[in-house]
Design a protein around this motif. Sequence first.
Motif, PDB file in Angstrom:
ATOM      1  N   ARG A 236       0.840  -1.210   0.000  1.00 15.09           N
ATOM      2  CA  ARG A 236       0.000   0.000   0.000  1.00 15.09           C
ATOM      3  C   ARG A 236       0.872   1.256   0.000  1.00 15.09           C
ATOM      4  NH1 ARG A 236      -5.521  -0.079   2.530  1.00 15.09           N
ATOM      5  NH2 ARG A 236      -4.715  -1.739   3.815  1.00 15.09           N
ATOM      6  N   GLY A 237       0.556   2.161  -0.936  1.00 19.23           N
ATOM      7  CA  GLY A 237       1.263   3.431  -0.999  1.00 19.23           C
ATOM      8  C   GLY A 237       2.508   3.438  -1.858  1.00 19.23           C
ATOM      9  N   MET A 238       2.917   2.303  -2.361  1.00 14.70           N
ATOM     10  CA  MET A 238       4.133   2.255  -3.178  1.00 14.70           C
ATOM     11  C   MET A 238       3.836   2.726  -4.606  1.00 14.70           C
ATOM     12  SD  MET A 238       5.826  -1.376  -1.914  1.00 14.70           S
ATOM     13  CE  MET A 238       7.250  -1.193  -2.999  1.00 14.70           C
TER      14      MET A 238
ATOM     15  N   LEU B  75      -0.687   3.509 -14.694  1.00  9.15           N
ATOM     16  CA  LEU B  75      -0.787   2.060 -14.541  1.00  9.15           C
ATOM     17  C   LEU B  75       0.456   1.302 -14.973  1.00  9.15           C
ATOM     18  CD1 LEU B  75      -2.382  -0.553 -13.973  1.00  9.15           C
ATOM     19  CD2 LEU B  75      -3.270  -0.386 -16.305  1.00  9.15           C
ATOM     20  N   LEU B  76       0.873   1.426 -16.216  1.00  8.94           N
ATOM     21  CA  LEU B  76       1.943   0.553 -16.720  1.00  8.94           C
ATOM     22  C   LEU B  76       3.295   0.827 -16.065  1.00  8.94           C
ATOM     23  CD1 LEU B  76       0.909   0.224 -20.468  1.00  8.94           C
ATOM     24  CD2 LEU B  76       0.433  -1.310 -18.557  1.00  8.94           C
TER      25      LEU B  76
ATOM     26  N   PRO C 207      -5.319  -2.798  -2.823  1.00 11.56           N
ATOM     27  CA  PRO C 207      -5.075  -1.720  -1.868  1.00 11.56           C
ATOM     28  C   PRO C 207      -3.774  -0.968  -2.120  1.00 11.56           C
ATOM     29  CG  PRO C 207      -4.655  -3.831  -0.841  1.00 11.56           C
ATOM     30  CD  PRO C 207      -5.238  -4.124  -2.198  1.00 11.56           C
ATOM     31  N   ALA C 208      -3.050  -1.307  -3.200  1.00  9.37           N
ATOM     32  CA  ALA C 208      -1.901  -0.498  -3.602  1.00  9.37           C
ATOM     33  C   ALA C 208      -2.242   0.404  -4.776  1.00  9.37           C
ATOM     34  CB  ALA C 208      -0.723  -1.405  -3.976  1.00  9.37           C
ATOM     35  N   SER C 209      -3.466   0.290  -5.301  1.00  6.01           N
ATOM     36  CA  SER C 209      -3.861   1.140  -6.429  1.00  6.01           C
ATOM     37  C   SER C 209      -5.134   1.904  -6.139  1.00  6.01           C
ATOM     38  CB  SER C 209      -4.066   0.286  -7.688  1.00  6.01           C
ATOM     39  OG  SER C 209      -5.115  -0.641  -7.523  1.00  6.01           O
ATOM     40  N   ASN C 210      -5.642   1.817  -4.886  1.00  5.05           N
ATOM     41  CA  ASN C 210      -6.933   2.444  -4.589  1.00  5.05           C
ATOM     42  C   ASN C 210      -6.826   3.622  -3.597  1.00  5.05           C
ATOM     43  OD1 ASN C 210      -9.538   2.856  -3.156  1.00  5.05           O
ATOM     44  ND2 ASN C 210     -10.288   1.363  -4.607  1.00  5.05           N
TER      45      ASN C 210
END
Length: 435
Positions: free
Chosen positions: A73-75, A81-82, A302-305
Motif C-alpha cells: 500500500r502506498g508504493m 498504470l503501466l 489496496p496499492a492502487s486504490n
Amino acid sequence: MQRRFHAPVVLPADPSCSLLRDAVVDVDADGRISYCGPAATAPGSAAPVTTLTGILLPGLVNTHAHSPMTLLRGMGGDLPLLPWLNEIIWPAEAKLRADDVRTGMLLGSVEMLRHGVTTSAEMYFEGEQLVDAVLTTGGRVLVAPPVMELPGLDWRAQLKAIERWIDTDGLRFGPGDRIELGYGPHSAYMLSSEGLRATAESARSRGALVQIHIAEAAAEDTAVRASHGSVPAFLQELGVLDGRVLAAHAIHLSDADIALFAAHGVGMAHCPGSNAKLASGIARIADLRAAGVAVGLGTDGPASNDDIDLWEELQLAAMFARLATGDSTVLTAADVFLLATRGGAAALGRADIGAIEAGRWADLVHVDLDDPAFACGLDVPDVQLLSNLVWAAGSRRVRDVWVAGEQVVADGESLKVDRAKVQAGVAETAARLRA
C-alpha cells in the motif's frame, strides 16, 4: 444453529431495492436464509432472536481485488498504470514469500469484513495461502490464481496447478462454501493466444469463473487492438468469452465490445476508485447496464486504490456516471447499492450471495444509526434513509457481520483474529520488502 434476526429496517437487495420496516430474517442450521419479510407475517419460530437496532443488509460483494497487496500500500502511488506495474509493483512482488501472501490477505480480509464486504473476487499468487487466510478470518472468496507470462513464470505450469487444485478439492469448498476456485489469466497483453485459449478451455470444462483484466488503460493492448480491433473481439476469437467470465475494469470499450459482453453473458467489475487514481478512464457503466451486462463494483488492490472500502466505490460509481453522462439521475443510491450487492453476485455468476432471500447464504451486515448521517432517524421516507446510508454514512457504522450465519465481526472488530497482531505482521513484512 438456527437464528432469527429482528431489525427496524431490512434492505434485502431485491430487484426493486425495497426497504422492509420492522422485519425479520430467519437463518437455518446450514447458514442459509429461510425467510425474509415483515415481522407481523413471519412464520412461527423457536430459534433464538437477535434483536438489532438500525439496518440489516446483505454482505457487500467486491468483484475485483488483489487484497494481499496491503503489503504494498502506498508504493508508487503517483504513477500511471503501466509504469506503476513494471517499475514498482512487479519488482516488489518478486520478493514475496508464500507466507507473505497469507499475511497480506489476513489484513485485507479483516479490513473488508469490518466494512461489511463479505465476499471478494481475488486474483493473486499463492492461492493456498490466500485461502487459508480467508478461512481464518471467516470471509468468503473467489480465488483466481494468475496465469501469465513473465520471466521465471511458466503459464503451462500455472494452468496445471489450478487444474490439480480444482480436481482435488472441488470448485467450492469450506464451511458455508466460503471458497470458490477459478482462473486468473492476467490480460491479453500478459498471456499468449495459446495460453488464453488453453486457460479458457480448462475453465469452461470445469464450470469455473475466469477473472481477467480487459481494456483497463488506453496505452495497453496496443498490438491486440491493431490486429483485432479490440480486446473483447480478440478474446471472442479465442473462445475466452464462451464460459463464465468476469471482466475487470473494462474501461475502453466500443459499442460492439459492449454488445459482445451482453451476448456472451460476461460480467463486469467496475473499479472507479482505482481507475481514477491511475487516470485510466471512466467506464461506460450506463451503456453497459442498458445493454444488459451484469455489473458489480470492485476496489482493485489496496496499492492502487488504496483502501478496500466498497462503500466508497458506490459513491464514486454514481458520481462518475453522472459526470460522464451529464445526467444526475443515471445512477441512483438504489442503483449503486444493488451494484454492490445483488449486481456483484450476478457479475460473478453467483445466485447464492448478494441478497437476503430464501436459499441464499446468510451473509449479513448490521449498520447502526449512532451517527450524524442518521440524525433524522428512521422516521423518514425510504428513499431518504437509503440516501443517508449510501451518500453520508458508508462503512462508518458497520458494527456486526455474519458469513453463512456465523458472526465474524462484532462491534466493528474481528471475532476471529487479533487485528493488532495482523497489522504488526504486515508492517514487519513490508519493511523487509522495502529493504
